[in-house]
Scaffold this active site. Structure first.
Site, PDB file in Angstrom:
ATOM      1  N   ARG A 185     -37.984  -7.098 -23.590  1.00 45.64           N
ATOM      2  CA  ARG A 185     -37.750  -8.133 -22.567  1.00 45.64           C
ATOM      3  C   ARG A 185     -37.052  -9.303 -23.226  1.00 45.64           C
ATOM      4  O   ARG A 185     -36.814  -9.302 -24.433  1.00 45.64           O
ATOM      5  CB  ARG A 185     -39.095  -8.608 -22.026  1.00 45.64           C
ATOM      6  CG  ARG A 185     -40.000  -9.058 -23.179  1.00 45.64           C
ATOM      7  CD  ARG A 185     -41.231  -9.784 -22.717  1.00 45.64           C
ATOM      8  NE  ARG A 185     -42.264  -9.827 -23.741  1.00 45.64           N
ATOM      9  CZ  ARG A 185     -42.352 -10.725 -24.709  1.00 45.64           C
ATOM     10  NH1 ARG A 185     -41.433 -11.660 -24.831  1.00 45.64           N
ATOM     11  NH2 ARG A 185     -43.342 -10.690 -25.582  1.00 45.64           N
ATOM     12  N   LYS A 213     -48.099   0.255 -29.919  1.00 41.58           N
ATOM     13  CA  LYS A 213     -47.595   0.038 -31.272  1.00 41.58           C
ATOM     14  C   LYS A 213     -47.672   1.295 -32.145  1.00 41.58           C
ATOM     15  O   LYS A 213     -46.809   1.507 -32.999  1.00 41.58           O
ATOM     16  CB  LYS A 213     -48.393  -1.083 -31.946  1.00 41.58           C
ATOM     17  CG  LYS A 213     -48.165  -2.468 -31.347  1.00 41.58           C
ATOM     18  CD  LYS A 213     -48.902  -3.520 -32.168  1.00 41.58           C
ATOM     19  CE  LYS A 213     -49.245  -4.757 -31.391  1.00 41.58           C
ATOM     20  NZ  LYS A 213     -48.125  -5.622 -31.051  1.00 41.58           N
TER      21      LYS A 213
HETATM   22  P1  ADP Z   1     -43.290 -14.083 -27.611  1.00 40.07           P
HETATM   23  O1  ADP Z   1     -44.122 -15.308 -27.570  1.00 40.07           O
HETATM   24  O2  ADP Z   1     -42.711 -13.794 -28.929  1.00 40.07           O
HETATM   25  O3  ADP Z   1     -42.263 -14.008 -26.526  1.00 40.07           O
HETATM   26  P2  ADP Z   1     -45.722 -12.703 -26.812  1.00 40.07           P
HETATM   27  O4  ADP Z   1     -45.973 -11.232 -26.675  1.00 40.07           O
HETATM   28  O5  ADP Z   1     -46.637 -13.473 -27.661  1.00 40.07           O
HETATM   29  O6  ADP Z   1     -44.243 -12.846 -27.358  1.00 40.07           O
HETATM   30  O7  ADP Z   1     -45.818 -13.307 -25.339  1.00 40.07           O
HETATM   31  C1  ADP Z   1     -44.758 -13.829 -24.627  1.00 40.07           C
HETATM   32  C2  ADP Z   1     -45.235 -14.851 -23.656  1.00 40.07           C
HETATM   33  O8  ADP Z   1     -45.568 -14.210 -22.460  1.00 40.07           O
HETATM   34  C3  ADP Z   1     -46.458 -15.604 -24.122  1.00 40.07           C
HETATM   35  O9  ADP Z   1     -46.094 -16.859 -24.632  1.00 40.07           O
HETATM   36  C4  ADP Z   1     -47.271 -15.770 -22.873  1.00 40.07           C
HETATM   37  O10 ADP Z   1     -47.088 -17.060 -22.349  1.00 40.07           O
HETATM   38  C5  ADP Z   1     -46.677 -14.798 -21.898  1.00 40.07           C
HETATM   39  N1  ADP Z   1     -47.581 -13.717 -21.596  1.00 40.07           N
HETATM   40  C6  ADP Z   1     -47.907 -12.679 -22.366  1.00 40.07           C
HETATM   41  N2  ADP Z   1     -48.724 -11.848 -21.724  1.00 40.07           N
HETATM   42  C7  ADP Z   1     -48.927 -12.372 -20.506  1.00 40.07           C
HETATM   43  C8  ADP Z   1     -49.677 -11.980 -19.374  1.00 40.07           C
HETATM   44  N3  ADP Z   1     -50.402 -10.868 -19.339  1.00 40.07           N
HETATM   45  N4  ADP Z   1     -49.644 -12.775 -18.304  1.00 40.07           N
HETATM   46  C9  ADP Z   1     -48.922 -13.895 -18.302  1.00 40.07           C
HETATM   47  N5  ADP Z   1     -48.191 -14.325 -19.341  1.00 40.07           N
HETATM   48  C10 ADP Z   1     -48.190 -13.571 -20.432  1.00 40.07           C
HETATM   49  P1  ADP Z   2     -48.293  -9.112 -31.097  1.00 36.23           P
HETATM   50  O1  ADP Z   2     -48.000  -7.954 -30.209  1.00 36.23           O
HETATM   51  O2  ADP Z   2     -49.610  -9.708 -30.815  1.00 36.23           O
HETATM   52  O3  ADP Z   2     -47.152 -10.059 -31.132  1.00 36.23           O
HETATM   53  P2  ADP Z   2     -47.479  -8.270 -33.782  1.00 36.23           P
HETATM   54  O4  ADP Z   2     -47.657  -6.916 -34.311  1.00 36.23           O
HETATM   55  O5  ADP Z   2     -46.112  -8.654 -33.388  1.00 36.23           O
HETATM   56  O6  ADP Z   2     -48.476  -8.460 -32.562  1.00 36.23           O
HETATM   57  O7  ADP Z   2     -48.040  -9.302 -34.860  1.00 36.23           O
HETATM   58  C1  ADP Z   2     -48.225 -10.660 -34.570  1.00 36.23           C
HETATM   59  C2  ADP Z   2     -48.136 -11.480 -35.846  1.00 36.23           C
HETATM   60  O8  ADP Z   2     -49.130 -11.080 -36.808  1.00 36.23           O
HETATM   61  C3  ADP Z   2     -46.837 -11.357 -36.583  1.00 36.23           C
HETATM   62  O9  ADP Z   2     -45.857 -12.222 -36.065  1.00 36.23           O
HETATM   63  C4  ADP Z   2     -47.216 -11.674 -38.013  1.00 36.23           C
HETATM   64  O10 ADP Z   2     -47.257 -13.057 -38.233  1.00 36.23           O
HETATM   65  C5  ADP Z   2     -48.605 -11.131 -38.131  1.00 36.23           C
HETATM   66  N1  ADP Z   2     -48.571  -9.772 -38.721  1.00 36.23           N
HETATM   67  C6  ADP Z   2     -48.446  -8.627 -38.029  1.00 36.23           C
HETATM   68  N2  ADP Z   2     -48.442  -7.558 -38.846  1.00 36.23           N
HETATM   69  C7  ADP Z   2     -48.570  -8.034 -40.101  1.00 36.23           C
HETATM   70  C8  ADP Z   2     -48.657  -7.430 -41.410  1.00 36.23           C
HETATM   71  N3  ADP Z   2     -48.624  -6.105 -41.563  1.00 36.23           N
HETATM   72  N4  ADP Z   2     -48.793  -8.233 -42.480  1.00 36.23           N
HETATM   73  C9  ADP Z   2     -48.858  -9.566 -42.336  1.00 36.23           C
HETATM   74  N5  ADP Z   2     -48.800 -10.193 -41.145  1.00 36.23           N
HETATM   75  C10 ADP Z   2     -48.660  -9.449 -40.041  1.00 36.23           C
END
Ligand code: ADP
Ligand code: ADP
Ligand code: MG
Length: 648
Positions: A297, A116
């Protein structure tokens, strides 16, 4: 177009990819762990290959083994799905080195967006607005604290390698900083093996709005509009919708441009999501959104975009990966209506959202063509402890937001799930939340209303009457003579029988007065009114447990353990074998190998659905072949022991 595709994933996303590949005439090759040998994605694919034992590190994360299988099976391309290896640049590179196509962006783009802090630096240079904060490499604790002060509290500490909301801490004031930093670093180290953090301004009234983008090998980049994913719990999405409430043409244009600029800056190809944090305190503004991260992705919530654009994003991925140009350019893309997705999980909202495992003894979705269900399991399948406990995504489309939300609530309430805890009631309350419906919400909505949203619904009197009737029927009282009616305290006047019936209701012991007369059975409610079973409710019997379904919520009824004593307990057969009556955990074993037992002695106790079920000896004999131990997870019908007759 590629002709064969290996899907390096499992569950609903593997199934969803297989569906599109099949429609396009692409051969599908699945891989699976030992725990998934009979999983739906394996059953659906043209071919399937074993990766290894259940843990992800021994199966779905084994890059080398997956590549070897792909080569041997003649796969032309690998689709990584989401999670697992999907954002692993080395895996993408190795796939290409082995002469196959990686269905995703170039490894360099994955790397550029992987951390990040680096990503934010890059985005700043590309002119994309980023959240104000510190993302330098100096990790000195004093320096980080000073930066937090300069940024101004509240701030967010984030793991640079973070994902899934892990390694993140909100800090409201300087006094909490040291502790939060230690905790965030500890969590990040454990989850990602990298404890570097960045500090960000915590945006007020935050909304999470992301743009779906797509790029091709010819340098074209488009966006497929936004998704609002503000309903979150522990920084993880729960409900996602498109378009975003309150979105204006001007803000969409600005956000779309920022997202496409972000993608172009890293030479992006394929499907990607650019996530923005939005200040929702005064409506959406062109200068009120900031880049958070890019997910390189396909996203879990991509079906929402498919429903409002009428496009199949997996088809787009496969076309672009095959070298074709984007199927549509920006001007040809348009939005229609409103779509919303809810993530159904095997978890217990009333118990801190604790994940739940077990066999899905009932799994039914509304029979409605307008409802899209993306799931990787079917009735009878097991939710194992090894992977994400998502059961399904329920996605609906409506002309308006109101219509979509009503349809989602109806779809959730029209589904039947039993065998694990689930979050259906929680999701249904959430989509019916007044502020959410009024488009007045931010990422804190769930936390602010957590008590009300997760309160266990109280079963109605007709649900209880239906459950009790089914329990009584377990012991065949069709004519109200035998079974429970033979109990000493049952009495009879003019053909009407009454008795007090004790039973377990969602794990709590309760007692109700039950009456049987010429109209059948009725149960006295707490206001001393006789209630009849509601024949419209779905009732399911599994072993000696009864489930009654009402509006998506299942209420679990079971006889009290002592009742098992009268019946001889768990399944037994002529050869004296004792089987486990239901999926659960062994909490007590009161006999040892070789023990002499008498009919009625307790043998062991299994806990399922937070209830204890005692299994007792069906006859006199000697315990042999004891196959269970305390804390062991057991399945319905597993062999527990044998009671051999003492004289043999
Ligand atoms: P989003 O839910 O917006 O697609 P996330 O980064 O939270 O983004 O994760 C995507 C999904 O991938 C999660 O809901 C989780 O089920 C799966 N995931 C994330 N990291 C892993 C991992 N290391 N191994 C298996 N599944 C994973
Ligand atoms: P991850 O890789 O775990 O998805 P993100 O950076 O996408 O991490 O942040 C996950 C969540 O945390 C966001 O969807 C948002 O709800 C909250 N968040 C992240 N950054 C901020 C911020 N600067 N201020 C307020 N909420 C935040
Ligand atoms: Mg994110």
């Amino acid at each position: 177009m590629i002709k064969s595709l290996l899907i390096a994933n499992r569950g609903e996303i593997a199934c969803r990819i297989i569906r599109t590949a099949r429609r396009m005439g692409v051969k599908t090759i699945a891989v699976y762990s030992e725990a998934d040998a009979n999983a739906l994605h394996v059953r659906m694919a043209d071919e399937a290959y074993l990766l290894g034992p259940a843990p992800a590190s021994d199966s779905y994360l084994r890059a080398g083994r997956i590549l070897k299988i792909a080569k041997e099976a003649g796969a032309e391309a690998i689709h990584p799905g989401y999670g697992f290896l999907s954002e692993n640049a080395d895996f993408a590179e190795l796939t290409q080195d082995a002469g196959m196509i990686f269905v995703g962006p170039p490894p360099s783009a994955i790397r550029a967006m992987g951390l990040k802090d680096k990503a934010k630096e890059l985005m700043s240079e590309a002119g994309v607005p980023v959240v104000p904060g510190y993302h330098g490499s100096n990790q000195n604790a004093e320096l980080l604290k000073r930066k937090a002060y300069e940024i101004g509290y509240p701030v967010l500490i984030k793991a640079v390698a973070g994902g899934g909301g892990k390694g993140m801490r909100l800090v409201e004031k300087a006094l909490q900083f040291d502790e939060a930093l230690t905790a965030a670093k500890r969590e990040a180290k454990a989850a990602f093996g990298n404890d570097d953090v960045l500090i960000e301004k915590f945006i007020d009234s935050p909304r999470h709005i992301e743009m779906q983008i797509f790029g091709d090998a010819k340098g074209n980049v488009v966006h497929l509009f936004e998704r609002d994913c503000s309903l979150q719990r522990r920084h993880q999405k729960v409900i996602e919708e498109a378009p975003a409430p309150g979105m204006t043409a001007a803000v969409r244009k600005a956000m779309g441009k920022a997202a496409c600029d972000a993608a172009k800056a890293v030479g992006y190809q394929g499907a990607g999501t650019v996530e923005f944090i939005v200040d929702g305190s005064q409506g959406l503004r062109e200068d009120g959104f900031w880049f958070m991260e890019m997910n390189t992705r396909l996203q879990v919530e991509h079906p929402v975009t498919e429903m409002v654009t009428g496009r199949d994003l997996v088809e787009w991925q496969l076309r672009v990966a095959s070298g074709e140009k984007l199927p549509l350019m920006q001007d040809a893309l348009s939005l229609s209506g409103h779509a919303v997705e809810a993530r159904v999980y095997a978890e217990d909202p009333s118990n801190g959202f604790l994940p739940s495992t077990g066999r899905l003894i009932a799994l039914g979705w509304p029979d409605d063509a307008a409802v899209r269900i993306d799931s990787g399991v079917e009735e009878g399948d097991v939710i194992s402890p090894h992977y994400d406990p998502m059961i399904a995504k329920v996605i609906v489309h409506g002309e308006t937001r109101r219509e979509a939300m009503t349809a989602l609530e109806r779809a959730l309430k029209g589904s039947t799930l039993a065998g694990t805890s689930n979050n259906i009631a929680f999701l249904a309350s959430l989509v019916a939340d007044r502020e959410f419906l009024a488009e007045n919400f931010d990422t804190g909505l769930i936390d602010r209303n957590i008590e009300a949203l997760t309160a266990r619904p109280v079963p109605s009197d007709s649900v209880i009457a239906s459950g009790v009737a089914a329990l009584m029927a377990l012991d065949e009282p069709a004519d109200a003579k035998g079974g429970p009616w033979a109990a000493k305290d049952a009495f009879q006047v003019h053909g009407t029988r009454e008795m007090d019936m004790g039973f377990s209701l969602d794990g709590e012991t309760v007692s109700r007065r039950v009456r049987f007369d010429r109209n059948g059975l009725s149960v006295m409610d707490e206001d001393d009114q006789w209630q009849r079973p509601d024949t419209r409710l779905r009732v399911l019997k599994a072993g000696r447990v009864v489930y009654v379904f009402d509006e998506g919520v299942s209420t679990v009824f079971a006889p009290l353990a002592h009742r098992d004593v009268e019946d001889g307990g768990g399944d037994s057969s002529a050869d004296g074998s004792i089987r486990v009556p239901m999926h659960g955990r062994i909490i007590a074993v009161t006999v040892s190998e070789g023990d002499v037992v008498e009919k009625g002695d307790m043998l062991f106790s299994v806990e399922a659905m937070k209830m204890e079920h005692a299994v007792i000896a069906p006859k006199d004999g000697v315990v042999q072949g004891l196959a269970i131990a305390v804390d062991q997870q057991v399945g319905d019908g597993d062999s527990a022991m044998r009671i051999a007759s003492s004289d043999t």
